[in-house]
Design an enzyme around this catalytic site. Structure first.
Site, PDB file in Angstrom:
ATOM      1  N   HIS A 179      85.656  20.828 141.215  1.00 52.75           N
ATOM      2  CA  HIS A 179      86.818  21.176 140.293  1.00 52.75           C
ATOM      3  C   HIS A 179      87.976  21.832 141.019  1.00 52.75           C
ATOM      4  O   HIS A 179      88.696  22.651 139.874  1.00 52.75           O
ATOM      5  CB  HIS A 179      86.198  21.907 138.801  1.00 52.75           C
ATOM      6  CG  HIS A 179      85.247  20.915 138.042  1.00 52.75           C
ATOM      7  ND1 HIS A 179      85.642  20.091 137.221  1.00 52.75           N
ATOM      8  CD2 HIS A 179      84.081  20.669 138.382  1.00 52.75           C
ATOM      9  CE1 HIS A 179      84.652  19.482 136.653  1.00 52.75           C
ATOM     10  NE2 HIS A 179      83.521  19.837 137.323  1.00 52.75           N
TER      11      HIS A 179
ATOM     12  N   LYS B   8      95.893  28.657 128.287  1.00 51.50           N
ATOM     13  CA  LYS B   8      95.115  28.418 129.652  1.00 51.50           C
ATOM     14  C   LYS B   8      94.655  29.597 130.051  1.00 51.50           C
ATOM     15  O   LYS B   8      95.331  30.597 129.918  1.00 51.50           O
ATOM     16  CB  LYS B   8      95.668  27.455 130.518  1.00 51.50           C
ATOM     17  CG  LYS B   8      97.015  28.294 131.138  1.00 51.50           C
ATOM     18  CD  LYS B   8      97.764  27.224 132.125  1.00 51.50           C
ATOM     19  CE  LYS B   8      98.500  25.941 131.405  1.00 51.50           C
ATOM     20  NZ  LYS B   8      97.959  24.783 131.879  1.00 51.50           N
ATOM     21  N   ARG B   9      93.752  29.601 130.992  1.00 56.11           N
ATOM     22  CA  ARG B   9      93.035  30.610 131.597  1.00 56.11           C
ATOM     23  C   ARG B   9      94.433  31.391 132.450  1.00 56.11           C
ATOM     24  O   ARG B   9      95.257  31.036 132.762  1.00 56.11           O
ATOM     25  CB  ARG B   9      91.961  30.713 132.620  1.00 56.11           C
ATOM     26  CG  ARG B   9      90.680  30.582 132.119  1.00 56.11           C
ATOM     27  CD  ARG B   9      90.419  31.668 131.505  1.00 56.11           C
ATOM     28  NE  ARG B   9      90.151  32.863 132.443  1.00 56.11           N
ATOM     29  CZ  ARG B   9      88.868  33.209 132.969  1.00 56.11           C
ATOM     30  NH1 ARG B   9      88.020  32.391 133.084  1.00 56.11           N
ATOM     31  NH2 ARG B   9      89.199  34.174 133.626  1.00 56.11           N
TER      32      ARG B   9
ATOM     33  N   LYS C 143      98.605  29.558 138.083  1.00 55.76           N
ATOM     34  CA  LYS C 143      98.719  28.875 136.863  1.00 55.76           C
ATOM     35  C   LYS C 143     100.261  29.226 136.553  1.00 55.76           C
ATOM     36  O   LYS C 143     101.135  28.618 135.686  1.00 55.76           O
ATOM     37  CB  LYS C 143      98.084  29.148 135.689  1.00 55.76           C
ATOM     38  CG  LYS C 143      96.677  28.324 135.913  1.00 55.76           C
ATOM     39  CD  LYS C 143      95.644  28.648 134.798  1.00 55.76           C
ATOM     40  CE  LYS C 143      94.073  28.058 134.907  1.00 55.76           C
ATOM     41  NZ  LYS C 143      93.981  26.414 134.677  1.00 55.76           N
TER      42      LYS C 143
ATOM     43  N   THR D 187      93.396  20.045 131.444  1.00 50.95           N
ATOM     44  CA  THR D 187      92.934  19.312 130.429  1.00 50.95           C
ATOM     45  C   THR D 187      93.857  19.488 129.249  1.00 50.95           C
ATOM     46  O   THR D 187      94.022  18.480 128.082  1.00 50.95           O
ATOM     47  CB  THR D 187      91.515  19.318 130.177  1.00 50.95           C
ATOM     48  OG1 THR D 187      91.198  20.623 130.189  1.00 50.95           O
ATOM     49  CG2 THR D 187      90.803  18.518 131.135  1.00 50.95           C
TER      50      THR D 187
HETATM   51  C1  26V Z   1      87.650  29.712 139.865  1.00 55.81           C
HETATM   52  C2  26V Z   1      88.037  30.875 140.812  1.00 55.81           C
HETATM   53  C3  26V Z   1      87.264  32.108 141.108  1.00 55.81           C
HETATM   54  C4  26V Z   1      87.847  33.054 142.207  1.00 55.81           C
HETATM   55  C5  26V Z   1      89.423  33.338 141.975  1.00 55.81           C
HETATM   56  C6  26V Z   1      89.985  32.214 141.587  1.00 55.81           C
HETATM   57  C7  26V Z   1      89.408  31.169 140.858  1.00 55.81           C
HETATM   58  C8  26V Z   1      90.319  29.991 140.387  1.00 55.81           C
HETATM   59  C9  26V Z   1      89.838  29.120 139.705  1.00 55.81           C
HETATM   60  C10 26V Z   1      88.577  28.856 139.551  1.00 55.81           C
HETATM   61  C11 26V Z   1      88.104  27.466 138.687  1.00 55.81           C
HETATM   62  C12 26V Z   1      86.797  26.971 139.215  1.00 55.81           C
HETATM   63  C13 26V Z   1      86.489  25.590 138.487  1.00 55.81           C
HETATM   64  C14 26V Z   1      87.193  25.218 137.299  1.00 55.81           C
HETATM   65  O1  26V Z   1      87.237  25.927 136.290  1.00 55.81           O
HETATM   66  N1  26V Z   1      87.949  24.392 137.513  1.00 55.81           N
HETATM   67  C15 26V Z   1      88.939  23.587 136.530  1.00 55.81           C
HETATM   68  O2  26V Z   1      88.020  22.337 136.045  1.00 55.81           O
HETATM   69  C16 26V Z   1      88.915  21.805 135.126  1.00 55.81           C
HETATM   70  C17 26V Z   1      88.057  20.579 134.623  1.00 55.81           C
HETATM   71  O3  26V Z   1      88.063  19.703 135.900  1.00 55.81           O
HETATM   72  C18 26V Z   1      90.334  21.468 135.463  1.00 55.81           C
HETATM   73  O4  26V Z   1      91.008  20.686 134.686  1.00 55.81           O
HETATM   74  C19 26V Z   1      91.168  22.520 136.092  1.00 55.81           C
HETATM   75  O5  26V Z   1      92.318  21.970 136.819  1.00 55.81           O
HETATM   76  C20 26V Z   1      90.234  23.434 137.356  1.00 55.81           C
HETATM   77  O6  26V Z   1      90.945  24.651 137.407  1.00 55.81           O
END
Ligand code: 26V
Length: 809
Positions: free
Chosen positions: A354, A542-543, A548, A652
């Protein structure tokens, strides 16, 4: 049991009686919460016969099933969803009307099950809904966190986090199944014994934690006679029924135990949380694998065909320990040899990636992993040893390459590598993301295992994100194109036949106005800011993450403000615009929290300036969550999807907005690319660097943000305003934001994309003035959004990865 929802009279009687039976109060004196809980109980009871039948159908039909392992399930509320999917809303509504009870008010009592950070957790929830609604056998496996994703308060413009006590008043949907509890071992060491000439591995003296399952029914849509009710099983940690460990006090032990299912981790958790997070991962993985194995053995008596009847889906790397855990069960408990165990394991597991962000790819220090999970570590080492032998054949004279691709390297266990090596399928979540995985991030793995990689573009459940959250649009569509799209969203395309029908256009405009008014009402009630539904609702929810680029949005608003105050002609041409933000920042994410403060400071300035307040409004909504999103998605005219190209795996929210008729203003990133392919340049506002260009700058350099600072007066002005006291008396408040996009190199190309974004914004603002044209564009977005139903996504998973068949009963 008689059907209490057979008609409104039966239901009305039962409902009143049950309130009195459960709470011992006269119905007239019962509280809204008591009524809500009773209604929930009745619905849950009603579900139970189909729940039982589903499980029987799976066993009798010898169906293959999927277990979707995820650290996060962002379910939101379930009452509305369940009564809609069960088709019993009309009966309940009628009865409640007669009782003078507002059903909506009861629905609002339910606490959101916020067991997720954002997109990943919400995707899991949408998938649960689609799996059940398509009549497929599939269950969720996760953690029952006592506290969900924190509740956000905004105080003086800053985010303050409050624990989310979603379970405090009880959770009506869950069923505790203590009899299916299992004991999960931690610490201790591995003792190798020789039994009849065979090596046997014993984990001693393990510290046990009891995993107690709470099952939540996942009700499929009853359309087409579907009766499927699947299970979302959430594990809670409790003290063992075995002996407590010797070396710590009982109090200490019980506290440690409780901690495992206490908190949901923010995605950028810090080092201190690491042991606990790894504990959480093994805890829910080990419990879930035991559940799957036990069920399988009950039916087949052997694990020889486990992989033919089960898929264990690894949602991001968090549950990757499934691989060594299944190996352990097969070898240590079931007596399989390594090769056969590996054959079964590797054909049982499927992995979805992801994110490509390096910092998000989990790596565990060996020094932490090994003592906590000694037997799992041993097995992981052996998986790695055998896999490295293969690597050595492929790269005979390149030890660095082998070290780079190994599962364990430089004293770390790399969870993504473990998941890749242990799975028969590896997928990305949008075409661009999958291309980046196969051609860049996981190129070497793709070369090794080309057949394992595939794309499954994300989707959203249109039942929640259209039928439920946008009653006006649903009614309009039902009337204009029939209800076929309820079960096949590609039928939304029929709306395109009415594109130029002025009556329909008018109704679309009215629908949008009504949804904007509804959102404006809540914002005014809760935050005191009045938004004009005639202004453009420009929304980014969004987060909060640097990639982003909420910052780009904020800087553009500052620029707009400056320009509106100075440029008469621009002002005269400008259509009023309301910028709405919603986001939570991880509590330890300093930069993200600064951006929240920045947006609130801009709002303060802009909203209170009489010169601009009719033209420009800025709101940061407090405590954005699933339920809030249900109000927000239908209210947007413009959907902000402005991540640095290549960084957003899919997104999403972009799909939810599109399905509700918003135009995307965005970069060619994630699923925006696919939205753009469907609607074209004419019906979206695409801008900025593309993924190749971003990648090129990252590889070869050549971008210096100072050049833009010195040459673009708009940029310099806005950046200076961050540090000259323009927004807050404390000039240092936003210094670190200034530094991030200048001295620190502007990692996410905010300044680089600024000009293109301004132009896209201008185009959108001007386009909105032609309301008829805009409405047609909006209709095209709705009509072509059918692809983004998670029913389509899940059908692809079912056909191409899981190989599941529809239940028949
Ligand atoms: C995790 C981390 C952890 C360290 C700091 C930066 C950072 C940035 C992003 C994440 C996200 C980890 C996984 C996640 O939530 N991915 C999201 O999954 C969604 C469903 O597939 C997708 O639509 C999003 O684009 C994606 O960011």
């Amino acid at each position: 049991m008689a059907n209490v929802f057979a008609n409104k009279d039966v239901f009305k009687d039962t409902f009143q009686t049950r309130v009195e039976q459960i709470y011992g109060v006269k119905f007239e004196e019962s509280t809204p919460h008591q009524r809500y809980f009773t209604l929930g109980t009745l619905v849950r009871e009603y579900i139970s016969s189909n729940w039982i039948e589903t499980n029987e159908a799976i066993v009798e039909g010898k169906h293959k099933q999927v277990y979707y392992f995820s650290m996060e399930f962002l379910m939101g509320r379930l009452l509305t969803n369940n009564i809609m999917n069960l088709g019993i809303r009309p009966v309940i509504e009628e009865a409640m009307n007669e009782l003078a009870i507002d059903l909506n008010e009861l629905e609002r009592i339910e606490a959101d099950a916020g067991l997720g950070n954002g997109g990943l957790g919400r995707l899991a929830a949408c998938f649960m809904d689609s799996i059940a609604s398509l009549g497929l056998p599939g269950h969720g496996n996760g953690l029952r966190y006592r506290y969900g994703f924190f509740e956000q308060k905004i105080i003086d413009g800053y985010q303050v986090e409050i624990p989310d006590k979603w379970l405090q008043r009880g959770y009506v949907w869950e069923v505790r199944k203590s009899n299916e509890s299992v004991e999960i071992p931690f610490y201790g060491h591995v003792q190798i014994e020789n039994v009849d000439g065979k090596e046997v591995y014993k984990h001693v003296p393990a510290e046990y934690v009891r995993a107690v399952p709470y099952d939540v029914p996942v009700v499929g849509d009853v359309a087409n006679n579907n009766k499927t009710v699947n299970t979302l099983r959430l594990w809670s940690s409790e003290p063992t029924e075995n002996k407590y460990p010797d070396h710590i006090s009982a109090v200490e032990y019980e506290k440690d135990v409780r901690n495992i299912s206490e908190f949901l981790y923010p995605d950028d958790s810090t080092i201190e949380g690491k042991i606990l997070r790894l504990k959480q991962q093994y805890f829910f993985v080990a419990a879930g694998v035991r559940w799957a194995v036990r069920q399988h053995k009950e039916v087949y008596g052997t694990l020889n065909n486990f992989h033919e009847k089960n898929v264990l889906h690894i949602n991001d790397t968090h549950p990757a320990l499934i691989v060594p855990e299944l190996m352990r069960i097969l070898i240590d408990e079931e007596g399989y040899g390594w090769d056969q165990a590996w054959e079964i394991t590797q054909h049982s597991c499927a992995y979805t990636n992801h994110t490509i962000l390096a910092e998000a790819l989990e790596k565990w220090p060996v020094d932490l992993f090994q003592p906590l999970l000694p037997r799992i570590y041993m097995i992981t080492e052996e998986i790695n040893r055998r896999y490295c032998l293969k690597l050595l054949e492929l790269y005979p004279n390149q030890p660095e390459k082998v070290a780079e691709l190994a599962i364990i390297g430089y004293n770390q266990v790399r969870m993504a590598h473990l998941a890749i090596v242990g799975s028969f399928s590896i997928n990305g979540v949008a075409q661009l993301h999958t291309d980046i995985l196969t051609h860049i991030e996981m190129k070497d793995f793709y070369q090794m295992y080309p057949d394992r990689f595939n794309n499954k573009t994300n989707g959203i459940t249109h039942r929640r994100w259209l039928l439920h959250c946008n009653p006006e649009l649903t009614k309009l569509l039902d009337k204009e194109i029939g209800t076929g799209y309820h079960t096949n969203t590609f039928e939304l395309a029929k709306l395109e036949d009415k594109l130029h029908d002025e009556r329909v256009q008018k109704e679309i405009m009215n629908m949008k106005y009504a949804r904007k008014q509804a959102l404006a009402n809540r914002i005014e009630r809760e935050q005191g800011v009045k938004l004009d539904p005639n202004s453009i609702f420009d929304i980014q929810v969004k987060r909060l993450h640097a990639y982003k680029r909420q910052l780009l949005n904020a800087m553009h608003i500052m620029y707009l403000y400056n320009r509106l105050k100075e440029d008469e002609q621009f002002r005269a041409n400008f259509h009023p615009q309301s910028f709405i933000f919603g986001a939570k920042a991880a509590s330890g994410y300093y930069f993200a929290k600064k951006v929240i403060k920045l947006i609130n400071s801009i709002a303060q300035k802009v909203n209170n300036d009489p010169e601009t307040s009719n033209l420009l409004k800025v709101v940061f909504v407090e405590n954005y969550n699933v339920t809030y999103a249900e109000l927000i998605m239908p209210a947007a005219d413009l959907s902000e999807q402005i991540s640095t190209a290549s960084k957003e795996a899919s997104g999403t929210g972009n799909m939810k907005f599109m399905m509700n008729g918003a135009m995307t203003i965005g970069t060619l990133d994630g699923a925006n690319v696919e939205i753009h392919e469907l609607v074209g340049d004419e019906n979206s506002f695409i801008f900025g660097l593309n993924a190749d260009e971003v990648n090129d700058y990252q590889q070869n350099g050549g971008y210096n943000p100072w050049n833009l600072y010195h040459t673009d007066v708009r940029i310099r002005r806005v950046l200076d305003q961050l540090v000259n006291g323009f927004l807050t008396p404390d000039k240092e408040e936003f210094r670190d934001i200034f530094n991030a996009v200048t001295h620190n190199g502007d990692e996410y190309f905010v300044l680089k994309d600024f000009d293109a974004y301004v132009r896209a914004q201008e185009a959108a603002n001007q386009a909105y003035k032609n309301r008829k044209k805009w409405t047609e564009m909006s209709m095209i977005n709705i009509a072509r959004s059918g692809k983004f139903s998670s029913d389509r996504t899940i059908q692809e998973y079912a056909d191409q990865i899981w190989h599941l068949e529809k239940l028949k009963f």
